[in-house]
Every structure is written in structure tokens, then in C-alpha cells.
Design a protein around this motif. Structure first.
Motif, PDB file in Angstrom:
ATOM      1  N   LEU A 666       0.721  -1.157  -0.093  1.00  0.00           N
ATOM      2  CA  LEU A 666       0.079  -0.011   0.178  1.00  0.00           C
ATOM      3  C   LEU A 666       1.058   1.430   0.090  1.00  0.00           C
ATOM      4  O   LEU A 666       0.664   2.207  -0.809  1.00  0.00           O
ATOM      5  N   TRP A 667       1.852   1.194   0.762  1.00  0.00           N
ATOM      6  CA  TRP A 667       2.861   2.270   0.914  1.00  0.00           C
ATOM      7  C   TRP A 667       3.399   2.783  -0.439  1.00  0.00           C
ATOM      8  O   TRP A 667       3.617   3.686  -0.597  1.00  0.00           O
ATOM      9  N   ALA A 668       3.997   1.765  -1.110  1.00  0.00           N
ATOM     10  CA  ALA A 668       4.700   1.641  -2.227  1.00  0.00           C
ATOM     11  C   ALA A 668       3.760   2.492  -3.299  1.00  0.00           C
ATOM     12  O   ALA A 668       3.994   3.383  -3.879  1.00  0.00           O
ATOM     13  N   ARG A 669       2.335   1.908  -3.570  1.00  0.00           N
ATOM     14  CA  ARG A 669       1.559   2.523  -4.492  1.00  0.00           C
ATOM     15  C   ARG A 669       1.140   3.812  -4.044  1.00  0.00           C
ATOM     16  O   ARG A 669       1.049   4.673  -4.723  1.00  0.00           O
ATOM     17  N   ALA A 672       4.224   6.127  -4.879  1.00  0.00           N
ATOM     18  CA  ALA A 672       4.232   6.157  -6.311  1.00  0.00           C
ATOM     19  C   ALA A 672       3.279   7.108  -6.855  1.00  0.00           C
ATOM     20  O   ALA A 672       3.417   8.094  -7.697  1.00  0.00           O
ATOM     21  N   ASN A 673       1.988   7.002  -6.572  1.00  0.00           N
ATOM     22  CA  ASN A 673       0.798   7.912  -7.093  1.00  0.00           C
ATOM     23  C   ASN A 673       1.042   9.154  -6.606  1.00  0.00           C
ATOM     24  O   ASN A 673       0.759  10.199  -7.204  1.00  0.00           O
ATOM     25  N   ARG A 674       1.295   9.528  -5.446  1.00  0.00           N
ATOM     26  CA  ARG A 674       1.282  10.702  -4.809  1.00  0.00           C
ATOM     27  C   ARG A 674       2.244  11.771  -5.594  1.00  0.00           C
ATOM     28  O   ARG A 674       2.260  12.588  -5.684  1.00  0.00           O
ATOM     29  N   GLU A 675       3.414  10.849  -5.910  1.00  0.00           N
ATOM     30  CA  GLU A 675       4.751  11.544  -6.711  1.00  0.00           C
ATOM     31  C   GLU A 675       3.918  11.904  -8.025  1.00  0.00           C
ATOM     32  O   GLU A 675       4.482  13.093  -8.397  1.00  0.00           O
ATOM     33  N   VAL A 676       3.335  11.018  -8.814  1.00  0.00           N
ATOM     34  CA  VAL A 676       2.692  11.576  -9.833  1.00  0.00           C
ATOM     35  C   VAL A 676       2.012  12.699 -10.024  1.00  0.00           C
ATOM     36  O   VAL A 676       1.730  13.744 -10.514  1.00  0.00           O
ATOM     37  N   SER A 677       1.112  12.489  -8.593  1.00  0.00           N
ATOM     38  CA  SER A 677       0.007  13.506  -8.459  1.00  0.00           C
ATOM     39  C   SER A 677       0.860  15.062  -8.476  1.00  0.00           C
ATOM     40  O   SER A 677       0.436  16.257  -8.790  1.00  0.00           O
ATOM     41  N   GLU A 687      -8.057   8.241 -16.364  1.00  0.00           N
ATOM     42  CA  GLU A 687      -6.615   7.765 -15.670  1.00  0.00           C
ATOM     43  C   GLU A 687      -6.127   8.662 -14.529  1.00  0.00           C
ATOM     44  O   GLU A 687      -5.797   7.912 -13.710  1.00  0.00           O
ATOM     45  N   HIS A 688      -6.762   9.710 -14.670  1.00  0.00           N
ATOM     46  CA  HIS A 688      -6.274  10.714 -13.594  1.00  0.00           C
ATOM     47  C   HIS A 688      -7.154  10.194 -12.231  1.00  0.00           C
ATOM     48  O   HIS A 688      -6.692  10.182 -11.249  1.00  0.00           O
ATOM     49  N   PHE A 689      -8.417   9.979 -12.551  1.00  0.00           N
ATOM     50  CA  PHE A 689      -9.347   9.548 -11.410  1.00  0.00           C
ATOM     51  C   PHE A 689      -8.955   8.195 -10.978  1.00  0.00           C
ATOM     52  O   PHE A 689      -8.839   7.893  -9.879  1.00  0.00           O
ATOM     53  N   ALA A 690      -8.252   7.372 -11.855  1.00  0.00           N
ATOM     54  CA  ALA A 690      -7.899   6.012 -11.349  1.00  0.00           C
ATOM     55  C   ALA A 690      -6.598   6.186 -10.381  1.00  0.00           C
ATOM     56  O   ALA A 690      -6.773   5.649  -9.225  1.00  0.00           O
ATOM     57  N   ARG A 691      -5.865   6.924 -10.630  1.00  0.00           N
ATOM     58  CA  ARG A 691      -4.620   7.191 -10.215  1.00  0.00           C
ATOM     59  C   ARG A 691      -4.743   7.667  -8.445  1.00  0.00           C
ATOM     60  O   ARG A 691      -4.380   7.015  -7.499  1.00  0.00           O
ATOM     61  N   ARG A 692      -5.750   8.719  -8.599  1.00  0.00           N
ATOM     62  CA  ARG A 692      -6.067   9.472  -7.273  1.00  0.00           C
ATOM     63  C   ARG A 692      -7.042   8.558  -6.292  1.00  0.00           C
ATOM     64  O   ARG A 692      -6.764   8.485  -5.236  1.00  0.00           O
TER      65      ARG A 692
END
Ligand code: B3K
Ligand code: ZN
Length: 885
Positions: A666-669, A672-677, A687-692
Motif C-alpha cells: 500500500l505504501w509503495a503504491r 508512487a501515485n502521490r509523486e505523480v500527482s 486515468e487521473h481519477f484512477a490514479r487518485r
């Protein structure tokens, strides 16, 4: 408020109107302390009702009659009859003109039905029976007329004057006032009438239809919101194109307008050419609206736009047919949202919502068919059954007829009935005629209430290499309906071999296999289908895409569910397998809690979710959906008697256990996603909805571990996000955490920052109303004293009271009955000024049969207290009396 006992109205009593209205000419004079409405109705006897001239009873409520003329002759009181619901005249000719003048009080209209004020705007809401609060009229959907509307108001306070159709003139009058006239060339029922006056700004755009007509598009809002309209405008243009491409439907007027108002009883209203919206269903920009809010705006803009054909050009004959326009239009908007985003995720969300809320309605005292056969107050029938189940019924037709056959049917329906007020039978008839099929039995979906149960058993004959599935359907009794006949249940399915490959589907009696995915039509109470050529026993993937709104039971083992989660080619069913596995595991935990045992979780669920989380190929939105455990409300719905405390304890235990076991992944994902955000500007796209979505569900699990690095991450996300989706989730996890100092600081800074934005403050109220920590009721009561809260605004009521009673089950169902007492007090208060909202808020109390006997008694006592509190609106009266019956 009623003066007599509310009456039940029956579909079987329907009669065509005695008179018709060909032309309606309205003049509104708007003032601060009253308004005047002059109506000229060009009328005639309805030839379908034969000879003779019976009395003409015009509907009218809360109107002060100033004058009435028949064919230009003013009538003395002796020549008409006036009650608090009707003005009755005696026409002398088959064609005649009625003129009335009335005085009304929009400025004190708190029910938000008819003409009312919202802040400094005048606006209307006429569906279903609000037009009768504006002027004397035949306020029924099968009376369709063309309308001309003139609005006169103060030029400075109300520079913008709008009504349906096209603008035909405007100008000044004396005393700083001005006028504008609008003409709507399309015949419409009065429920589609609209008027708006106010100081509004608009964003403008154009749309060129496929036959090359240019349509002006305008979204009107109060000046401070002008920067929050672009998403709605984009959604509107996409909807217009989609309806041309998918249904061949083109827009018809020269202008299409949307107006946002803050005080609105529901989401929005499809008035011809002038949609009026709850501001929450229009305004959206990254900083102030979540991804879910963006998607809701897109869906509602589309829904109201699609009504221009499914509802306006072809309307309902009577209100029993409501699902004709609503079920169909929900189906249409769902198809649009699926195409604009992820179809599988859209389907998952819709099904989860239907199964949690509509199934509960179907099992409760207000259960009714998609086409009800009686009601007391039609406002109570804008329900999940009429909308969501109605959409499922249309969806089943789509499944049975195929996309092409369905389109032939919808084309025929629109062509055949353009300009008419019709019934659900007419819709089905068009589908039948276009496809050469008989849908007689299918129509039971419109008349029988309740959620069918479909029990499926299997039999494998190794010697004959045949595999049989036996379907047994039944439907529970619902109020007024004890006997139910079999439904037509389309079951989409596939069969998987041990490698997870789909097998060719060869039904006994057929000459060859037909594909690997097909739809069986279950039409009998019990029915067996046998597949041949099965060298091994297959594993069935049943009811793919949730092809029918039923409760399907198949005795899957947990290992089989894990297999389907990994291998099913149907994305929806992969999610569904995960949900069924989670339900089984949660039900174990519920049992352990009830028996006072230590809770022990089946490691298979952890393993299954670990593999989902590790699957980088899977759509991140799917990962997020699969990580979401079935909600407490759903676990309640599937329980015979729901144990509120055990359900909450079991689910929280499971979340905690998952959070700890899956912490690293969970922490890894999350990271990773927060960095992209952080590195990506906000975009309202799938795809942005999905990432968030994945980032946020990961954060809410992680927070349960209480680790300092997670708290730091939540605070970082709260403080530094550029969008409401991330900020609000961070706030929500803080609010539900034990970190009191951080929580208080975050709540205060959020409120300070957004104090001038009522929609954002609604979210601030909701997050706190949903906090499941002890003391929920006290927090809600304290928030009701907050300066930003008012019971007069429906969004505020929903944000605080609705969220508490509907989503914070552990606090609302407190064993001492304090939650019930609180809700009943509010319903009694709301009943006095906004009956529709009062009746809606009452829903959680109507579900009393689901709870233990102590809670049942407490809930019933509160219903009883409401029933006897005095002056009940018909809205609340109907729900309370049916709940106690
Ligand atoms: N047709 C309206 C609902 C009106 C509800 C009146 N109580 C919104 C919609 O379904 O599009
Ligand atoms: Zn609708």
C-alpha cells in the motif's frame, strides 16, 4: 399543508383530460413582496372525451385569485367555484379562452416547489405538480401546450430574465423595470415550464449539430462562480455529440441554457431549453470539487440534456409512467458516462449503489414496482426503484435485443411518439415492433415489485461430458403484492476451464457452439440449461456485467472465487468474485464477534488483495474498487437481521488487518501515485481519477496503522494538494484518526480557507458527519450551530443530517435511540417548511424491520411520534403511514 386526509391515486383510474390547452400565454410581474401571474389559456374540449361540456376544473394551490375571465368576460364569483385545490368554470363552447390573474409569494416559498427565491434569484421547479402553485392550469403531463412567457422585473436587481424556448423581445418599462419575452414552439406539459430572474453571469459556447445548425450554449451562475463552469460546458458538448452518435438525437431549439441555483430539492431539472440545476451539479473545478463531483456533474448535465428527447419531446402520459423517462434516461446517461470514462468501473459503482440502496428500498415498506400502481404523493416516487431499477430494466432490453435491435426500437419509439405523452407499454411496443419479438412476460419487470432471487445449482456428468445449470427464481412478497409470476431474467455467462480459459458454449439441442460468452433467458420458475462437449467440469462465471437486478446465489467455494478474481475475462465479475469472497470472510468475522470469540481473518482474502495490489497491469481504478470492502449498508442489506455493532466491528477489524498485512504494498503504491500527482496538473479524466482513487484508498488503509510516516504523508497531502480530491481524503482520514490536535488544526484551516464557498463547506460538514468515532451525534448537533449551516438549504441538510443517518450507521443506530430521536425531531421541523426534504430524510427510519427488537421498538416509536405530531404534509404522511402499516 393539506386540509383533508391525503387520498390514494390509482393508475387504473386514469382518464384522458376533458379539455386541452393549445396555447399558454403567461406574464409574470416579479416584486420583492409578491408576484403577479397573468395566464391566458387557449383551450378546447378534448375530442377523445366525446360530446358535452363538463365543468372545467383547473388545478391551483396557494394562489390568491384576483380575476378570472372566460372569453374576455370577467366572471362574478357566482360563475365559478373556488377551493384550495381547484378553480372550476363552466365553459359554454367547445373552444374558449380563459384568463386568470393571481398573486403568489415566491419570497416566502420554503418548499422550493413552484416559483421561489434562492438567494437573490427567482427560479422555478414545477415537476411533478409545482405549476399549480404558479397559476390555475391543467397540471398533468398529458396536457401539452405551446408557451409564450413574458417576465417583468427590476432591471438592476434582475438584469437576466429567462424562460423556455427562444428569446423574442425585451425592453425597458417604467420605474427602472424591464421585460423579456420567450417563445417555446415545442408543445410541452406544464411540469417542463421554467423561469429564472436574477443577476447572473454566463459562460457561452456553441454547438453545431450534425445537420449543421448552430446552437448557442449558456451556463448562468452567480458572478462568484463564473470560474467553475467549464467542466459542465465540456460535459454538455460531449453529451450533445454522444446523443447524436449513439441515439441519432439532435437538439432542436436555437439555444440551450443551464442555470445554477443554491437552493434546490434535487440534482437538476430538464425544463425545455432552460435546465435549472442545483449548483452542486454544475460547479466544478479542481480546487473545490472532488473527482466524484466532477463525474457527477458530467453525468447530471448529460442526464438532463438527454431528457430533451426521452422526457420532453416524448413525455409521460401520467406520473405512474415516470420510469418511462427516468429509467430510460438513467440508462442513457450511464452509457454516456461509461463511454467517457471506464465502462467496468462505472458498472461496478452503479451495481454497488443499486444493491445497497435500491435492494433495501425493494425490501422495505415503500417497495413499489418500476411502474407503481398507486401513490399518495408523487414526489415520494422519485425513487431508486423508478430511476435505478428502471434503468436496469431498460438495460435488460438492451442485453436481450442487442445494441442494434435496441437502437431500432428506440428510433421507432422516438419517431412514433414525437410530441406525445405516452406509457411504458408504448415504449415496450416500439421495442417489440422494431424487433419482431414478444415482450409480454418481460413487462412483469414494470408491474411486480421486489428483488428476485435466483438460485443456481450445477450438475456435471463426466460420462456424457455435459454440464447443466439449473436456475430457480422466486420473488419475495411486497406490500400489496403477495403472488409473483416468473420474470424474464437475462443471465450473461461464460464457462472457464482449469486454466482459466473460456470454453465454447454449445447448448444441448443446438447444432454448434455459439461463442464463449452468451446470454441465457431464464423465463420459468425453474429451468435447466445443459452444455455439451465439456471434457472437464467447468467453473461458471454467472450474471456477467450484472445482467439482471437479482440476488444470484451459487455455492462458490472461496478458492473458486479467488480463481475468478484472477481469471475471469469479464472485469465486472472479477470484482464481483472479490466482493463475494469479502462478504464470506466478513460474515465469518460477524459471527465470531457475536459469539464473543477473538476475530480471526481468513488469510485468503489478504492473499487475494495482495495479488490485486501487486498487479501493475490492472487499471488502477479497478484495483481501488477491488480493495474497497463491501460497505456496512450493504452488509446490513444482505442480513436477515442486521447486527450494527458486529458489522462495524468486523469490517473495521478486516480493514485494520488488511492495512497491517499489506502495509508495504500500500505504501509503495501510495507514494508512487502521490509523486505523480505532485508532478501532474489536475485533469478530470479517467486515468487521473484512477490514479487518485488508488492513492486515496491506500492512504485510508495506511492511516489505520497509526505510523508517524503515514500521518506525515496525510498532512503533506492535506496541505500541499492542488485539488479537492486529495485534500478532502486527507482531511477525512485525519478526522477518523486518533490524532486530535492535527485533526482540529486541519478542520479549522479548511473551514477558514473555504468559508465563502458553500459547496466546499458541505463537504466539510459531510466528512465530519461520517466520522464513525464515538460521539457522532454530539458532533453533528454542534455542527448544526455552525454559521455556515442552515436547515433551509437542502444541500446542507443532506451534507450533515443525510450523511449522518445514511452513512454513519454505528453512531446513528446508537442503542439508546438518540440518533432516531434526533432524526425524528428534524423531520418534524422540516415537514413544516419543506415536505419533500422531510420525507427524503425519513428513509433510514423506514428500514426498522432490519434491526433487533430493541432498535425496532425505538425506531417505530419515533415514526409514531412523527405520525401524531400534527400538521403532516402528504409527503411525510405517506412514508410514515406506510412504514407503520
Ligand atoms: N426530472 C427531475 C426530477 C424532478 C423531481 C421532482 N420532485 C430531475 C431528473 O430526473 O432529471
Ligand atoms: Zn431525470
Amino acid at each position: 399543508m393539506r386540509t383533508e386526509q391525503p387520498k390514494m391515486i390509482y393508475l387504473k383510474d386514469y382518464q384522458a383530460p376533458e379539455y386541452l390547452i393549445d396555447e399558454t400565454h403567461l406574464t409574470f410581474e416579479l416584486f420583492e413582496d409578491h408576484s403577479l401571474v397573468h395566464a391566458q389559456l387557449v383551450m378546447r374540449r378534448n375530442p377523445a372525451r366525446g360530446e358535452g361540456l363538463p365543468p372545467l376544473a383547473l388545478d391551483g394551490q396557494q394562489l390568491e385569485l384576483l380575476s378570472v375571465k372566460l372569453d374576455d368576460v370577467e366572471l362574478p364569483p357566482a360563475d365559478y367555484q373556488l377551493t384550495d385545490s381547484h378553480l372550476t368554470l363552466r365553459p359554454q363552447r367547445a373552444q374558449f379562452v380563459v384568463d386568470t390573474s393571481v398573486k403568489i409569494h415566491p419570497e416566502t416559498n420554503t418548499a422550493l416547489e413552484g416559483l421561489y427565491t434562492s438567494g437573490s434569484l427567482f427560479c422555478t421547479q414545477c415537476e411533478a405538480e409545482g405549476f399549480r402553485k404558479i397559476t390555475y392550469y391543467l397540471d398533468r403531463p398529458d396536457v401539452m401546450s405551446i408557451f409564450t412567457t413574458t417576465v417583468i422585473a427590476d432591471q438592476h436587481k434582475y438584469p437576466v430574465l429567462l424562460s423556455n424556448g427562444n428569446p423574442v423581445g425585451s425592453g425597458p418599462v417604467e420605474d427602472g423595470r424591464h421585460w423579456a419575452t420567450w417563445e417555446d414552439p415545442f408543445k410541452k406539459p406544464a411540469y417542463l415550464f421554467a423561469l429564472v430572474a436574477g443577476d447572473l453571469w454566463c459562460v457561452e459556447d456553441t454547438f453545431t449539430t450534425r445537420s449543421n445548425r448552430e446552437v448557442a450554449l449558456r451556463i448562468y451562475v452567480e458572478p462568484e462562480n463564473i470560474d467553475k463552469c467549464q467542466h459542465a460546458m465540456n460535459s454538455l458538448k460531449k453529451s450533445m455529440r454522444w446523443d447524436e452518435d449513439t441515439y441519432g438525437r439532435e437538439y432542436d431549439l436555437d439555444i440551450f441554457m443551464i442555470v445554477a441555483v443554491n437552493d434546490f430539492n434535487m440534482g437538476a431539472m430538464e425544463n425545455k431549453g432552460l435546465n435549472i440545476f442545483n449548483s452542486s451539479a454544475v460547479l466544478a473545478r479542481a480546487e473545490t470539487a472532488t473527482d466524484a463531483a466532477h463525474q457527477r456533474v458530467e453525468a447530471i448535465v448529460a442526464h438532463e440534456y438527454f431528457h430533451n428527447w426521452s422526457g420532453n419531446r416524448v413525455t409521460c402520459r401520467d406520473w405512474f409512467q415516470l420510469s418511462l423517462k427516468e429509467g430510460f434516461t438513467v440508462f442513457r446517461d450511464a452509457g454516456f458516462s461509461a463511454d467517457m470514462n471506464s465502462p467496468t468501473v462505472k458498472r461496478i459503482q452503479d451495481v454497488a449503489y443499486l444493491r445497497t440502496h435500491q435492494f433495501a428500498e425493494d425490501a422495505g415498506p415503500m417497495a413499489h414496482a418500476v411502474r407503481p400502481d398507486s401513490f399518495i404523493e408523487i414526489s415520494n416516487f422519485y425513487t431508486l426503484t423508478v430511476y435505478e431499477k428502471g434503468s436496469e430494466v431498460v438495460g435488460m432490453l438492451h442485453t436481450l435485443l442487442g445494441a442494434e435491435g435496441f437502437r431500432k426500437g428506440s428510433d421507432l419509439y422516438f419517431d412514433r411518439h414525437d410530441g406525445q405523452a405516452v406509457t411504458c407499454d408504448d415504449f415496450i411496443k416500439a421495442m417489440e415492433d422494431a424487433n419482431g419479438v414478444d415482450l409480454t412476460q418481460f413487462k412483469r419487470w414494470y408491474s411486480q415489485a421486489g428483488t428476485p432471487r435466483l438460485n443456481v445449482t450445477e450438475h456435471y456428468d463426466a460420462a456424457k461430458q455435459t454440464y447443466s445449470l439449473t436456475f430457480a427464481q422466486s420473488c419475495p412478497a411486497t406490500p400489496g403484492q403477495t403472488e409473483k409470476l416468473p420474470f424474464v431474467i437475462p443471465v450473461a455467462l461464460g464457462l472457464l476451464n482449469a486454466n482459466g480459459e473460456e470454453l465454447p458454449l454449445h447448448l444441448q439441442g443446438e447444432s454448434a457452439a455459439v461463442g464463449t460468452h452468451r446470454v441465457l433467458s431464464v423465463t420459468e420458475a425453474q429451468q435447466t440449461f445443459t452444455f455439451t462437449g465439456m471434457a472437464q467440469q467447468p467453473l461458471p462465471s454467472l450474471l456477467r456485467g450484472f445482467s439482471a437486478p437479482v440476488k444470484l446465489h451459487f455455492p462458490y467455494s472461496r478458492d473458486q472465487l479467488m480463481f475468478l478474481m484472477q481469471h475471469d475475462t469479464d472485469g465486472f465479475n472479477r470484482w464481483e468474485a472479490g466482493q463475494q469472497l469479502a462478504v464470506q470472510v466478513l460474515q465469518d468475522l460477524i459471527g465470531q464477534h457475536q459469539r464473543g470469540e477473538a476475530l480471526v481473518m481468513d488469510p485468503r482474502l489478504v492473499a487475494a488483495l495482495r495479488s490485486v495490489l501487486g498487479n501493475e497491469q490492472l487499471d488502477q481504478a479497478m484495483v481501488a474498487e477491488m480493495l474497497s470492502l463491501p460497505g456496512e449498508a450493504y452488509l446490513t442489506e444482505i442480513s436477515e437481521i442486521a447486527d450494527v455493532d458486529a458489522i462495524h466491528a468486523a469490517r473495521e477489524f478486516a480493514r485494520q488487518h488488511l492495512a497491517e498485512s499489506l502495509h508495504e504494498a500500500l505504501w509503495a503504491r501510495y507514494q508512487a501515485n502521490r509523486e505523480v500527482s505532485k508532478a501532474t496538473p489536475y485533469v478530470a479524466q479517467a486515468e487521473h481519477f484512477a490514479r487518485r482513487a488508488l492513492q486515496n484508498i491506500a492512504l485510508s488503509y495506511l492511516m489505520l496503522t497509526g505510523k508517524p510516516q503515514v500521518l506525515a504523508a496525510a498532512l503533506e497531502q492535506f496541505e500541499h494538494s492542488d485539488n479537492m480530491t486529495e485534500r478532502l481524503t486527507a482531511l477525512a482520514v485525519l478526522v477518523n484518526s486518533p490524532f486530535d490536535a492535527e485533526k482540529a488544526k486541519a478542520l479549522a484551516s479548511f473551514a477558514e480557507h473555504f468559508k465563502d464557498n458553500p459547496l466546499v463547506m458541505d463537504q466539510w460538514f459531510s466528512v465530519q458527519a461520517g466520522c464513525t468515532l464515538p460521539g457522532g451525534l454530539e458532533r453533528v448537533k454542534a455542527l448544526m450551530q455552525h454559521p455556515a449551516f442552515t436547515l433551509k438549504n437542502p444541500n446542507k441538510v443532506r451534507a450533515l443530517i443525510g450523511a449522518f443517518a445514511g452513512q454513519n450507521l454505528i453512531n446513528f443506530h446508537a442503542a439508546d435511540g438518540s440518533g432516531y430521536r434526533f432524526l425524528a425531531d428534524l423531520v418534524i421541523q422540516l415537514n413544516a417548511f419543506n415536505p419533500q426534504i422531510a420525507s427524503r430524510q425519513l428513509a433510514p427510519l423506514t428500514r426498522w424491520r432490519k434491526y433487533d427488537s430493541a432498535r425496532q421498538a425505538l425506531m417505530k416509536a419515533e415514526l409514531e411520534r412523527i405520525r401524531t405530531c400534527g400538521d403532516l404534509s402528504s409527503d411525510v404522511f405517506e412514508v410514515v403511514s406506510k412504514s407503520l402499516a
